[in-house]
Write a protein that holds these residues in place. Structure first.
Motif, PDB file in Angstrom:
ATOM      1  N   LEU A 286       0.811  -1.216   0.000  1.00  0.00           N
ATOM      2  CA  LEU A 286       0.000   0.000   0.000  1.00  0.00           C
ATOM      3  C   LEU A 286       0.845   1.268   0.000  1.00  0.00           C
ATOM      4  O   LEU A 286       0.321   2.368  -0.178  1.00  0.00           O
ATOM      5  CB  LEU A 286      -0.932   0.011   1.219  1.00  0.00           C
ATOM      6  CG  LEU A 286      -2.063  -1.009   1.223  1.00  0.00           C
ATOM      7  CD1 LEU A 286      -2.923  -0.842   2.461  1.00  0.00           C
ATOM      8  CD2 LEU A 286      -2.917  -0.887  -0.026  1.00  0.00           C
ATOM      9  N   ARG A 287       2.149   1.124   0.193  1.00  0.00           N
ATOM     10  CA  ARG A 287       3.039   2.296   0.272  1.00  0.00           C
ATOM     11  C   ARG A 287       4.086   2.294  -0.832  1.00  0.00           C
ATOM     12  O   ARG A 287       5.129   2.944  -0.704  1.00  0.00           O
ATOM     13  CB  ARG A 287       3.724   2.335   1.648  1.00  0.00           C
ATOM     14  CG  ARG A 287       2.755   2.303   2.824  1.00  0.00           C
ATOM     15  CD  ARG A 287       1.811   3.485   2.814  1.00  0.00           C
ATOM     16  NE  ARG A 287       0.771   3.344   3.846  1.00  0.00           N
ATOM     17  CZ  ARG A 287      -0.282   4.138   3.937  1.00  0.00           C
ATOM     18  NH1 ARG A 287      -0.448   5.120   3.071  1.00  0.00           N
ATOM     19  NH2 ARG A 287      -1.185   3.949   4.884  1.00  0.00           N
ATOM     20  N   ARG A 409      -2.238   8.330  -8.492  1.00  0.00           N
ATOM     21  CA  ARG A 409      -2.389   7.659  -7.203  1.00  0.00           C
ATOM     22  C   ARG A 409      -3.751   7.971  -6.591  1.00  0.00           C
ATOM     23  O   ARG A 409      -4.410   7.080  -6.036  1.00  0.00           O
ATOM     24  CB  ARG A 409      -1.270   8.082  -6.242  1.00  0.00           C
ATOM     25  CG  ARG A 409      -1.315   7.326  -4.922  1.00  0.00           C
ATOM     26  CD  ARG A 409      -0.141   7.644  -4.033  1.00  0.00           C
ATOM     27  NE  ARG A 409      -0.206   8.995  -3.480  1.00  0.00           N
ATOM     28  CZ  ARG A 409       0.638   9.450  -2.538  1.00  0.00           C
ATOM     29  NH1 ARG A 409       1.608   8.670  -2.096  1.00  0.00           N
ATOM     30  NH2 ARG A 409       0.530  10.673  -2.087  1.00  0.00           N
ATOM     31  N   ARG A 410      -4.186   9.216  -6.702  1.00  0.00           N
ATOM     32  CA  ARG A 410      -5.493   9.573  -6.157  1.00  0.00           C
ATOM     33  C   ARG A 410      -6.598   8.815  -6.881  1.00  0.00           C
ATOM     34  O   ARG A 410      -7.515   8.273  -6.242  1.00  0.00           O
ATOM     35  CB  ARG A 410      -5.720  11.082  -6.291  1.00  0.00           C
ATOM     36  CG  ARG A 410      -6.998  11.573  -5.583  1.00  0.00           C
ATOM     37  CD  ARG A 410      -7.236  13.051  -5.804  1.00  0.00           C
ATOM     38  NE  ARG A 410      -6.051  13.843  -5.563  1.00  0.00           N
ATOM     39  CZ  ARG A 410      -5.417  14.549  -6.491  1.00  0.00           C
ATOM     40  NH1 ARG A 410      -5.868  14.561  -7.738  1.00  0.00           N
ATOM     41  NH2 ARG A 410      -4.348  15.247  -6.199  1.00  0.00           N
ATOM     42  N   THR A 412      -6.280   5.967  -8.482  1.00  0.00           N
ATOM     43  CA  THR A 412      -6.139   4.539  -8.175  1.00  0.00           C
ATOM     44  C   THR A 412      -6.731   4.221  -6.813  1.00  0.00           C
ATOM     45  O   THR A 412      -7.455   3.223  -6.649  1.00  0.00           O
ATOM     46  CB  THR A 412      -4.658   4.131  -8.219  1.00  0.00           C
ATOM     47  OG1 THR A 412      -4.118   4.419  -9.512  1.00  0.00           O
ATOM     48  CG2 THR A 412      -4.495   2.642  -7.935  1.00  0.00           C
ATOM     49  N   ARG A 413      -6.458   5.052  -5.828  1.00  0.00           N
ATOM     50  CA  ARG A 413      -6.987   4.803  -4.484  1.00  0.00           C
ATOM     51  C   ARG A 413      -8.502   4.957  -4.444  1.00  0.00           C
ATOM     52  O   ARG A 413      -9.179   4.238  -3.698  1.00  0.00           O
ATOM     53  CB  ARG A 413      -6.308   5.741  -3.479  1.00  0.00           C
ATOM     54  CG  ARG A 413      -4.851   5.379  -3.227  1.00  0.00           C
ATOM     55  CD  ARG A 413      -4.212   6.270  -2.177  1.00  0.00           C
ATOM     56  NE  ARG A 413      -2.863   5.809  -1.840  1.00  0.00           N
ATOM     57  CZ  ARG A 413      -2.075   6.397  -0.946  1.00  0.00           C
ATOM     58  NH1 ARG A 413      -2.498   7.483  -0.303  1.00  0.00           N
ATOM     59  NH2 ARG A 413      -0.871   5.906  -0.697  1.00  0.00           N
ATOM     60  N   ARG A 414      -9.017   5.871  -5.262  1.00  0.00           N
ATOM     61  CA  ARG A 414     -10.468   6.008  -5.325  1.00  0.00           C
ATOM     62  C   ARG A 414     -11.090   4.741  -5.898  1.00  0.00           C
ATOM     63  O   ARG A 414     -12.113   4.245  -5.406  1.00  0.00           O
ATOM     64  CB  ARG A 414     -10.822   7.222  -6.180  1.00  0.00           C
ATOM     65  CG  ARG A 414     -12.310   7.585  -6.154  1.00  0.00           C
ATOM     66  CD  ARG A 414     -12.600   8.775  -7.042  1.00  0.00           C
ATOM     67  NE  ARG A 414     -11.816   9.936  -6.658  1.00  0.00           N
ATOM     68  CZ  ARG A 414     -11.027  10.612  -7.487  1.00  0.00           C
ATOM     69  NH1 ARG A 414     -10.915  10.247  -8.746  1.00  0.00           N
ATOM     70  NH2 ARG A 414     -10.355  11.659  -7.059  1.00  0.00           N
ATOM     71  N   MET A 416      -9.689   1.721  -5.832  1.00  0.00           N
ATOM     72  CA  MET A 416      -9.487   0.661  -4.839  1.00  0.00           C
ATOM     73  C   MET A 416     -10.555   0.730  -3.749  1.00  0.00           C
ATOM     74  O   MET A 416     -11.079  -0.300  -3.301  1.00  0.00           O
ATOM     75  CB  MET A 416      -8.092   0.784  -4.222  1.00  0.00           C
ATOM     76  CG  MET A 416      -6.959   0.425  -5.175  1.00  0.00           C
ATOM     77  SD  MET A 416      -5.332   0.856  -4.501  1.00  0.00           S
ATOM     78  CE  MET A 416      -5.266  -0.195  -3.052  1.00  0.00           C
ATOM     79  N   ALA A 417     -10.885   1.933  -3.321  1.00  0.00           N
ATOM     80  CA  ALA A 417     -11.911   2.091  -2.287  1.00  0.00           C
ATOM     81  C   ALA A 417     -13.256   1.578  -2.765  1.00  0.00           C
ATOM     82  O   ALA A 417     -14.008   0.964  -2.001  1.00  0.00           O
ATOM     83  CB  ALA A 417     -12.007   3.560  -1.870  1.00  0.00           C
ATOM     84  N   VAL A 422      -9.317   0.118   1.217  1.00  0.00           N
ATOM     85  CA  VAL A 422      -9.110   1.511   1.615  1.00  0.00           C
ATOM     86  C   VAL A 422      -7.686   1.671   2.121  1.00  0.00           C
ATOM     87  O   VAL A 422      -7.217   0.902   2.961  1.00  0.00           O
ATOM     88  CB  VAL A 422     -10.108   1.933   2.709  1.00  0.00           C
ATOM     89  CG1 VAL A 422      -9.839   3.368   3.149  1.00  0.00           C
ATOM     90  CG2 VAL A 422     -11.535   1.779   2.192  1.00  0.00           C
ATOM     91  N   VAL A 423      -6.985   2.670   1.602  1.00  0.00           N
ATOM     92  CA  VAL A 423      -5.614   2.956   2.030  1.00  0.00           C
ATOM     93  C   VAL A 423      -5.676   4.001   3.136  1.00  0.00           C
ATOM     94  O   VAL A 423      -5.985   5.171   2.875  1.00  0.00           O
ATOM     95  CB  VAL A 423      -4.761   3.481   0.862  1.00  0.00           C
ATOM     96  CG1 VAL A 423      -3.337   3.743   1.333  1.00  0.00           C
ATOM     97  CG2 VAL A 423      -4.784   2.492  -0.292  1.00  0.00           C
ATOM     98  N   GLU A 440      -1.879  -2.651   8.457  1.00  0.00           N
ATOM     99  CA  GLU A 440      -2.444  -2.783   7.114  1.00  0.00           C
ATOM    100  C   GLU A 440      -2.500  -4.237   6.661  1.00  0.00           C
ATOM    101  O   GLU A 440      -1.636  -5.034   6.957  1.00  0.00           O
ATOM    102  CB  GLU A 440      -1.587  -2.008   6.117  1.00  0.00           C
ATOM    103  CG  GLU A 440      -1.505  -0.522   6.414  1.00  0.00           C
ATOM    104  CD  GLU A 440      -0.550   0.134   5.440  1.00  0.00           C
ATOM    105  OE1 GLU A 440      -0.879   0.219   4.253  1.00  0.00           O
ATOM    106  OE2 GLU A 440       0.516   0.564   5.877  1.00  0.00           O
TER     107      GLU A 440
END
Length: 448
Positions: A286-287, A409-410, A412-414, A416-417, A422-423, A440
């Motif tokens: 996740l990082r 990244r924003r 991608t995380r959206r 993924m959520a 959720v990151v 995590e």
């Protein structure tokens, strides 16, 4: 023996998997030898073709441009025909290029040879990356991808020495004819030992036309996260190692031997840091973007410290610069892990090719921009002042790539959520660890 038994006996992480990987690595090391062979024969090439050093540098640019522009087509062909065919076919193309180079005295023939080598080289590494994803458990993939990249770096150092020795002892035709023969042996090894997946030669069924994998990979935010990650980390290293690093170090006042030693530091740093970054990528999926951003920020900070010096930078600072630039190579390979995590196997080659094009496309722009800055700078040619202006141009490309990474990244995380992953913010994770609560968890299945 049943199909299930065959799969179990030659499955992920088996002895057969290691054999396939090692055979592919040999072919990749030979590809790196082909890629870098012209660079270690510059004086002989200038004499053979009767050209200046400036014209000679265009051979590298042509090869690099072909390599970059062939990434998406190579990825599509990789998804269609598999790693075995692409590695073996690429080796044959590169052997043909070296064979042509061994006999031609015409500059046009030399350009054609480098085009063949760039085209053959284009799919080799991404084919190795695809093999790792197909043959090994997901937990091992980041480390083995890094080790694959390290093999190329180590091969570059080791291969240059015997090539130069043969070139000086036996001449141009023997040296490059020998490279052609080695390329054919690499092609034979790949054809005999490499298999596309544990289940044999089968590949996933695809539909939607020739460009369907490209459209699907391009719609995936994780692919672009990989693209910008690769671009941000890779282009400063290519600018330094493939084009202007050596003359810059001479302008800083180093001797040719000392400059060569500093350049070697970058290669050593890549070899040493690769396994570390691979393990960090596997442990903290996740990082992963923080590894890329941290490396790139360090590179930018050290470059700034070097460029603002009133006079020549201290030698220790130049060594530090080469070291952090070297770490950028393994950092850029994190981009391939994003491609693997967020794309189906049917389009993995296409996605990996798109990612790999990021760093090399940015490198072409950076090398050209630096060359223009050096040519137009008033005062002595290739002076320290001219190099400072040329290398400062990197800042624009760095900002573009960093902004692209953050936007991807924003997105991608959206996404993924929306899929239930959720990151959490870093501060929240640190707070949980201080409180002794769970940390995590991320599924390293096909999606990660």
């Amino acid at each position: 023996m049943s199909e299930a038994e065959t799969h179990a006996g030659a499955g992920r992480g088996s002895a057969r998997a290691w054999t396939v990987w090692l055979a592919a690595l040999v072919a990749y090391a030979v590809a790196v030898l082909h890629r870098t062979s012209f660079g270690v024969s510059g004086i002989e090439a200038a004499d053979r073709f009767g050209v200046s050093a400036t014209v000679l540098s265009t051979f590298v640019m042509v090869q690099l441009t072909v390599y970059a522009t062939m990434q998406i087509p190579s990825g599509m062909l990789l998804d269609r025909f598999g790693s075995r065919a692409m590695i073996a076919g690429g080796a044959v193309l590169m052997a043909a290029g070296q064979g042509l180079l061994s006999v031609t005295h015409a500059i046009g023939g030399a350009y054609l040879a480098r085009i063949l080598i760039g085209a053959g080289d284009a799919a080799t590494f991404i084919a190795v990356v695809r093999l790792v994803a197909m043959w090994f458990p997901a937990r091992r993939v980041p480390l083995l991808t890094q080790l694959s990249g390290v093999t190329g770096q180590a091969g570059q150092v080791a291969s240059a020495l015997p090539l130069v020795a043969v070139l000086h002892a036996r001449g141009w035709t023997t040296a490059f004819g020998g490279l052609a023969a080695i390329g054919l042996l690499a092609a034979a090894l790949a054809f005999l030992a490499v298999r596309d997946s544990p289940s044999g030669h089968e590949r996933p069924e695809r539909s939607g036309g020739v460009l369907a994998p490209v459209r699907a990979a391009a719609k995936e935010p994780g692919t672009w996260l990989g693209f910008w990650s690769h671009a941000l980390s890779q282009f400063p290293l290519n600018l330094f190692l493939l084009a202007w690093g050596y003359p810059f170090l001479l302008a800083e006042g180093l001797s040719s031997e000392a400059a060569g030693g500093v350049m070697t530091v970058a290669v050593v740093a890549s070899v040493v840091s690769g396994p570390v970054i691979g393990e960090l990528t596997a442990r903290h999926p996740l990082r992963r973007s923080w590894i890329v951003l941290g490396t790139a920020t360090t590179v930018a900070a050290v470059w700034l410290a070097v460029l603002v010096q009133a006079g020549p930078a201290p030698t220790w600072m130049l060594v530090l610069l080469a070291a952090v630039l070297g770490v950028g190579g393994p950092s850029s390979l994190v981009g391939f892990d994003f491609a693997r995590s967020f794309n189906d196997p049917a389009r993995l080659g296409t996605a990996t090719g798109l990612v790999n094009g990021g760093g090399f496309a940015f490198a072409v722009v950076a090398i050209l921009a630096a060359g223009v800055a050096l040519d137009t700078h008033p005062g002595p040619e290739l002076s320290l002042g001219a190099f400072r202006v040329a290398f400062a141009i990197q800042g624009v490309l760095w900002l573009v790539a960093a902004a692209g990474l953050l936007v991807a990244r924003r997105r991608t995380r959206r996404l993924m959520a929306s899929r239930g992953v959720v990151v959490p913010p870093v501060r929240e994770v640190l707070a949980r660890r201080r409180d002794g609560r769970a940390t995590e968890v991320f599924s390293r299945s096909r999606r990660g």
